[in-house]
Design a protein around this motif. Structure first.
Motif, PDB file in Angstrom:
ATOM      1  N   PHE A 113     -53.896 -93.420-104.622  1.00 39.35           N
ATOM      2  CA  PHE A 113     -54.022 -92.525-105.770  1.00 39.35           C
ATOM      3  C   PHE A 113     -52.674 -91.965-106.212  1.00 39.35           C
ATOM      4  CE2 PHE A 113     -58.197 -92.445-103.735  1.00 39.35           C
ATOM      5  CZ  PHE A 113     -58.976 -92.840-104.805  1.00 39.35           C
ATOM      6  N   ALA A 114     -51.612 -92.325-105.502  1.00 42.37           N
ATOM      7  CA  ALA A 114     -50.253 -91.894-105.850  1.00 42.37           C
ATOM      8  C   ALA A 114     -49.285 -93.046-105.602  1.00 42.37           C
ATOM      9  CB  ALA A 114     -49.875 -90.667-105.042  1.00 42.37           C
ATOM     10  N   PRO A 115     -49.430 -94.137-106.356  1.00 43.96           N
ATOM     11  CA  PRO A 115     -48.606 -95.318-106.096  1.00 43.96           C
ATOM     12  C   PRO A 115     -47.109 -95.076-106.270  1.00 43.96           C
ATOM     13  CG  PRO A 115     -49.856 -95.573-108.136  1.00 43.96           C
ATOM     14  CD  PRO A 115     -50.355 -94.338-107.476  1.00 43.96           C
ATOM     15  N   ASP A 116     -46.736 -94.105-107.061  1.00 46.11           N
ATOM     16  CA  ASP A 116     -45.312 -93.828-107.268  1.00 46.11           C
ATOM     17  C   ASP A 116     -44.626 -93.296-106.003  1.00 46.11           C
ATOM     18  OD1 ASP A 116     -45.586 -94.659-109.871  1.00 46.11           O
ATOM     19  OD2 ASP A 116     -45.618 -92.637-110.723  1.00 46.11           O
ATOM     20  N   LEU A 117     -45.411 -92.834-105.034  1.00 42.57           N
ATOM     21  CA  LEU A 117     -44.819 -92.367-103.774  1.00 42.57           C
ATOM     22  C   LEU A 117     -44.199 -93.530-102.998  1.00 42.57           C
ATOM     23  CD1 LEU A 117     -47.462 -89.810-102.405  1.00 42.57           C
ATOM     24  CD2 LEU A 117     -45.187 -89.317-103.323  1.00 42.57           C
ATOM     25  N   ILE A 119     -45.525 -95.276-100.565  1.00 41.77           N
ATOM     26  CA  ILE A 119     -45.882 -95.300 -99.148  1.00 41.77           C
ATOM     27  C   ILE A 119     -47.327 -95.777 -99.001  1.00 41.77           C
ATOM     28  CG2 ILE A 119     -44.217 -93.537 -98.440  1.00 41.77           C
ATOM     29  CD1 ILE A 119     -46.484 -91.480 -98.473  1.00 41.77           C
ATOM     30  N   ALA A 120     -47.625 -96.340 -97.838  1.00 46.16           N
ATOM     31  CA  ALA A 120     -48.952 -96.911 -97.615  1.00 46.16           C
ATOM     32  C   ALA A 120     -49.807 -96.053 -96.695  1.00 46.16           C
ATOM     33  CB  ALA A 120     -48.817 -98.320 -97.053  1.00 46.16           C
ATOM     34  N   GLY A 121     -49.503 -94.777 -96.596  1.00 50.80           N
ATOM     35  CA  GLY A 121     -50.301 -93.889 -95.767  1.00 50.80           C
ATOM     36  C   GLY A 121     -49.679 -92.505 -95.707  1.00 50.80           C
ATOM     37  N   VAL A 122     -50.533 -91.530 -95.462  1.00 53.48           N
ATOM     38  CA  VAL A 122     -50.072 -90.153 -95.314  1.00 53.48           C
ATOM     39  C   VAL A 122     -49.470 -90.015 -93.917  1.00 53.48           C
ATOM     40  CG1 VAL A 122     -50.770 -87.721 -95.296  1.00 53.48           C
ATOM     41  CG2 VAL A 122     -51.910 -89.333 -96.861  1.00 53.48           C
ATOM     42  N   PRO A 123     -48.209 -89.601 -93.814  1.00 51.51           N
ATOM     43  CA  PRO A 123     -47.585 -89.440 -92.495  1.00 51.51           C
ATOM     44  C   PRO A 123     -48.349 -88.424 -91.642  1.00 51.51           C
ATOM     45  CG  PRO A 123     -45.948 -89.259 -94.245  1.00 51.51           C
ATOM     46  CD  PRO A 123     -47.295 -89.245 -94.906  1.00 51.51           C
ATOM     47  N   ASP A 124     -48.493 -88.725 -90.361  1.00 52.51           N
ATOM     48  CA  ASP A 124     -49.246 -87.858 -89.456  1.00 52.51           C
ATOM     49  C   ASP A 124     -48.318 -86.785 -88.875  1.00 52.51           C
ATOM     50  OD1 ASP A 124     -50.833 -86.644 -87.554  1.00 52.51           O
ATOM     51  OD2 ASP A 124     -51.629 -88.531 -86.771  1.00 52.51           O
ATOM     52  N   VAL A 138     -50.083 -85.069 -99.566  1.00 57.50           N
ATOM     53  CA  VAL A 138     -51.501 -84.763 -99.782  1.00 57.50           C
ATOM     54  C   VAL A 138     -51.717 -84.175-101.180  1.00 57.50           C
ATOM     55  CG1 VAL A 138     -53.390 -83.227 -99.061  1.00 57.50           C
ATOM     56  CG2 VAL A 138     -52.131 -84.569 -97.349  1.00 57.50           C
ATOM     57  N   GLU A 139     -50.872 -83.256-101.596  1.00 53.36           N
ATOM     58  CA  GLU A 139     -51.029 -82.657-102.926  1.00 53.36           C
ATOM     59  C   GLU A 139     -50.865 -83.698-104.028  1.00 53.36           C
ATOM     60  OE1 GLU A 139     -49.691 -78.027-102.175  1.00 53.36           O
ATOM     61  OE2 GLU A 139     -48.121 -79.502-102.578  1.00 53.36           O
ATOM     62  N   THR A 140     -49.913 -84.593-103.881  1.00 52.52           N
ATOM     63  CA  THR A 140     -49.699 -85.637-104.886  1.00 52.52           C
ATOM     64  C   THR A 140     -50.889 -86.583-104.947  1.00 52.52           C
ATOM     65  OG1 THR A 140     -47.307 -85.470-104.574  1.00 52.52           O
ATOM     66  CG2 THR A 140     -48.139 -87.486-105.613  1.00 52.52           C
ATOM     67  N   CYS A 141     -51.372 -87.010-103.792  1.00 54.67           N
ATOM     68  CA  CYS A 141     -52.530 -87.905-103.739  1.00 54.67           C
ATOM     69  C   CYS A 141     -53.794 -87.226-104.274  1.00 54.67           C
ATOM     70  CB  CYS A 141     -52.763 -88.407-102.321  1.00 54.67           C
ATOM     71  SG  CYS A 141     -51.443 -89.444-101.664  1.00 54.67           S
ATOM     72  N   ALA A 142     -53.957 -85.955-103.933  1.00 45.24           N
ATOM     73  CA  ALA A 142     -55.124 -85.196-104.407  1.00 45.24           C
ATOM     74  C   ALA A 142     -55.127 -85.122-105.930  1.00 45.24           C
ATOM     75  CB  ALA A 142     -55.106 -83.795-103.808  1.00 45.24           C
ATOM     76  N   ALA A 143     -53.980 -84.845-106.519  1.00 45.68           N
ATOM     77  CA  ALA A 143     -53.909 -84.788-107.989  1.00 45.68           C
ATOM     78  C   ALA A 143     -54.244 -86.140-108.595  1.00 45.68           C
ATOM     79  CB  ALA A 143     -52.513 -84.334-108.421  1.00 45.68           C
TER      80      ALA A 143
END
Length: 149
Positions: A113-117, A119-124, A138-143
């Motif tokens: 949902f945030a391809p411009d980032l 990255i292929a996953g939220v860092p743990d 998380v905020e970028t993907c949520a938006a």
């Protein structure tokens, strides 16, 4: 009927509870009615609240995660939720293995949902210790997710 979304990470104490809390608050601000929950693919933290450093970082941004408790993904989740959103490709692979035949849930990767980032996953942050960096993602993907709804 409100769309239902389950956010999933490994232990359900950092990334997925953050995604649930952030999306819940952003959706309310947009006037969107959603049914939200989070879970983990593993059993290690069932019944525990989100990890204290994650709660502290989230609270500093106005997100209260304190009422959440970790739980494990169940077979019923695949029928109960419209979407099951994984925090990384490992979680997504686990969900695909767990998904019962004929279930209705769409399995998705949160960072899609945030391809411009790029990255292929939220860092743990349990391992990276970068709780603010994880919240940024998380905020970028949520938006991005909410923009698609």
């Amino acid at each position: 009927m409100a769309q239902s979304i389950l956010f999933v990470c490994l232990g359900n104490i950092c990334r997925s509870p953050s995604a649930e809390g952030v999306v819940r608050q952003m959706a309310a601000a947009r006037g969107l009615e959603l049914t939200l929950d989070s879970a983990g693919t593993g059993p290690w933290h069932v019944g525990e609240p989100p990890y204290a450093p994650m709660q502290t970082a989230a609270k500093a941004r106005g997100y209260d995660l304190s009422a959440q408790r970790a739980r494990r993904v169940t077979p019923a989740d695949f029928s109960r939720f419209d979407r099951i959103v994984a925090m990384d490709s490992g979680n997504l692979a686990d969900l695909r293995r767990m998904q019962p035949k004929g279930s209705r849930a769409a399995l998705e990767l949160f960072t899609d949902f945030a391809p411009d980032l790029g990255i292929a996953g939220v860092p743990d942050p349990y391992y990276t210790r970068d709780f603010d960096g994880t919240l940024d993602v998380v905020e970028t993907c949520a938006a991005g997710l909410l923009d698609q709804l």
